[in-house]
Design a protein around this motif. Structure first.
Motif, PDB file in Angstrom:
ATOM      1  N   ARG A   1      40.727  25.909  61.996  1.00 24.69           N
ATOM      2  CA  ARG A   1      39.528  26.541  62.533  1.00 24.69           C
ATOM      3  C   ARG A   1      38.403  25.534  62.723  1.00 24.69           C
ATOM      4  O   ARG A   1      37.678  25.577  63.724  1.00 24.69           O
ATOM      5  CB  ARG A   1      39.070  27.665  61.605  1.00 24.69           C
ATOM      6  CG  ARG A   1      39.983  28.876  61.588  1.00 24.69           C
ATOM      7  CD  ARG A   1      39.548  29.881  60.543  1.00 24.69           C
ATOM      8  NE  ARG A   1      40.473  30.996  60.456  1.00 24.69           N
ATOM      9  CZ  ARG A   1      40.400  31.956  59.531  1.00 24.69           C
ATOM     10  NH1 ARG A   1      39.429  31.908  58.626  1.00 24.69           N
ATOM     11  NH2 ARG A   1      41.285  32.937  59.520  1.00 24.69           N
ATOM     12  N   LEU A   2      38.239  24.630  61.777  1.00 26.02           N
ATOM     13  CA  LEU A   2      37.202  23.610  61.905  1.00 26.02           C
ATOM     14  C   LEU A   2      37.490  22.691  63.087  1.00 26.02           C
ATOM     15  O   LEU A   2      36.577  22.329  63.847  1.00 26.02           O
ATOM     16  CB  LEU A   2      37.094  22.798  60.617  1.00 26.02           C
ATOM     17  CG  LEU A   2      36.002  21.730  60.571  1.00 26.02           C
ATOM     18  CD1 LEU A   2      34.633  22.347  60.809  1.00 26.02           C
ATOM     19  CD2 LEU A   2      36.020  20.996  59.239  1.00 26.02           C
TER      20      LEU A   2
ATOM     21  N   LEU B   1      36.368  21.234  68.809  1.00 26.94           N
ATOM     22  CA  LEU B   1      36.827  21.186  70.197  1.00 26.94           C
ATOM     23  C   LEU B   1      35.943  22.048  71.094  1.00 26.94           C
ATOM     24  O   LEU B   1      35.597  21.638  72.215  1.00 26.94           O
ATOM     25  CB  LEU B   1      38.284  21.645  70.268  1.00 26.94           C
ATOM     26  CG  LEU B   1      38.901  21.713  71.669  1.00 26.94           C
ATOM     27  CD1 LEU B   1      38.872  20.346  72.344  1.00 26.94           C
ATOM     28  CD2 LEU B   1      40.331  22.255  71.590  1.00 26.94           C
ATOM     29  N   LEU B   2      35.563  23.235  70.638  1.00 22.16           N
ATOM     30  CA  LEU B   2      34.708  24.111  71.442  1.00 22.16           C
ATOM     31  C   LEU B   2      33.327  23.496  71.653  1.00 22.16           C
ATOM     32  O   LEU B   2      32.752  23.621  72.743  1.00 22.16           O
ATOM     33  CB  LEU B   2      34.592  25.478  70.764  1.00 22.16           C
ATOM     34  CG  LEU B   2      35.855  26.343  70.768  1.00 22.16           C
ATOM     35  CD1 LEU B   2      35.624  27.640  69.997  1.00 22.16           C
ATOM     36  CD2 LEU B   2      36.308  26.647  72.191  1.00 22.16           C
TER      37      LEU B   2
ATOM     38  N   ILE C   1      44.369  17.984  66.648  1.00 23.35           N
ATOM     39  CA  ILE C   1      44.906  19.318  66.370  1.00 23.35           C
ATOM     40  C   ILE C   1      46.427  19.326  66.469  1.00 23.35           C
ATOM     41  O   ILE C   1      47.120  19.927  65.635  1.00 23.35           O
ATOM     42  CB  ILE C   1      44.293  20.341  67.354  1.00 23.35           C
ATOM     43  CG1 ILE C   1      42.796  20.525  67.056  1.00 23.35           C
ATOM     44  CG2 ILE C   1      45.006  21.677  67.264  1.00 23.35           C
ATOM     45  CD1 ILE C   1      42.076  21.399  68.060  1.00 23.35           C
ATOM     46  N   LEU C   2      46.965  18.633  67.464  1.00 21.46           N
ATOM     47  CA  LEU C   2      48.417  18.651  67.683  1.00 21.46           C
ATOM     48  C   LEU C   2      49.167  17.798  66.664  1.00 21.46           C
ATOM     49  O   LEU C   2      50.247  18.184  66.194  1.00 21.46           O
ATOM     50  CB  LEU C   2      48.730  18.165  69.099  1.00 21.46           C
ATOM     51  CG  LEU C   2      48.228  19.064  70.246  1.00 21.46           C
ATOM     52  CD1 LEU C   2      48.560  18.444  71.584  1.00 21.46           C
ATOM     53  CD2 LEU C   2      48.826  20.465  70.133  1.00 21.46           C
TER      54      LEU C   2
ATOM     55  N   PHE D   1      38.256  16.519  55.220  1.00 20.64           N
ATOM     56  CA  PHE D   1      38.224  17.962  55.011  1.00 20.64           C
ATOM     57  C   PHE D   1      38.135  18.243  53.517  1.00 20.64           C
ATOM     58  O   PHE D   1      39.070  17.933  52.773  1.00 20.64           O
ATOM     59  CB  PHE D   1      39.478  18.630  55.587  1.00 20.64           C
ATOM     60  CG  PHE D   1      39.612  18.493  57.061  1.00 20.64           C
ATOM     61  CD1 PHE D   1      38.729  19.105  57.921  1.00 20.64           C
ATOM     62  CD2 PHE D   1      40.627  17.712  57.605  1.00 20.64           C
ATOM     63  CE1 PHE D   1      38.852  18.974  59.288  1.00 20.64           C
ATOM     64  CE2 PHE D   1      40.757  17.579  58.977  1.00 20.64           C
ATOM     65  CZ  PHE D   1      39.869  18.205  59.823  1.00 20.64           C
ATOM     66  N   PRO D   2      37.048  18.820  53.035  1.00 19.61           N
ATOM     67  CA  PRO D   2      36.933  19.126  51.602  1.00 19.61           C
ATOM     68  C   PRO D   2      37.808  20.295  51.176  1.00 19.61           C
ATOM     69  O   PRO D   2      37.837  20.650  50.019  1.00 19.61           O
ATOM     70  CB  PRO D   2      35.452  19.474  51.440  1.00 19.61           C
ATOM     71  CG  PRO D   2      35.060  20.015  52.755  1.00 19.61           C
ATOM     72  CD  PRO D   2      35.862  19.226  53.782  1.00 19.61           C
TER      73      PRO D   2
END
Length: 211
Positions: A48-49, A54-55, A116-117, A208-209
């Motif tokens: 999600r992050l 990306l958005l 992401i991929l 990423f925590p």
């Protein structure tokens, strides 16, 4: 064989020996599945992050590209009016800045899709995090400065002329400025997320925590 019981004595019933307590088996099924469940939740949050990043990149690209296109297409439709974006230094700077931000956002979109991929950054992780954070701030300041310069120029020129046919030129100039500011806003949000990932890496050793 004489009976061991005397007359009048009743046989005492033999009490069953107490059975050994059956050990209680605690079935902690959830303990076995907890690590995998936690891993699944972490992967979902990380995904999600990454999608949020990306958005933000996509929005910055769309608004910056639109601002550059509107600026490049802006020229007065009045034959007697000399106004064109090429004749105003601030509009040329605004076009160049928005075009640069659009190209940068496009490249960052490609890097985000790859992350992401494949689950890995394009550059080594520390270098990628500092690169994103530094360049997000740099290009955000560039877009903001160009937008302020364009808005100042449009306000000054529109106040110095009473040419009605040139009104569309200034309207389109203001639209270009607004689109540029929108691109700056999304790029600034991207810089905040990049800063969050840098801070997380410095404190926990991971971008990423949630891991």
């Amino acid at each position: 064989m004489p009976s061991p019981l005397r007359n009048g004595d009743a046989a005492h019933p033999r009490l069953p020996s107490p059975a050994a307590p059956t050990p209680l088996h605690h079935h902690h099924h959830h303990n076995h599945n907890y690590p995998s469940f936690r891993s699944t939740v972490s992967e979902q949050k990380i995904r999600r992050l990454n999608l949020l990043i990306l958005l933000l990149r996509l929005a910055a690209f769309c608004f910056s590209l639109s601002a550059a296109v509107f600026t490049a297409a802006n020229s007065s439709r009045s034959a007697s009016s000399p106004y064109s974006w090429l004749s105003v230094d601030s509009f040329r700077v605004m076009f160049a800045a928005n075009a640069i931000v659009a190209v940068y956002s496009l490249l960052q979109m490609c890097a985000s899709i790859r992350e992401i991929l494949h689950g890995a950054t394009l550059l080594p992780e520390p270098m990628q995090l500092w690169f994103d954070f530094a360049h997000d701030q740099l290009f955000a300041y560039l877009a903001l400065s160009a937008g302020v310069a364009g808005a100042t120029a449009a306000r000054g020129l529109s106040g110095c002329t009473a040419d009605k046919p040139a009104a569309s030129f200034f309207v389109q100039a203001y639209i270009s400025v607004a689109l540029g500011f929108a691109g700056f806003a999304f790029l600034a949000l991207s810089a905040l997320v990049s800063g969050f990932r840098v801070a997380s890496y410095v404190l926990t050793g991971s971008r990423f925590p949630l891991q």
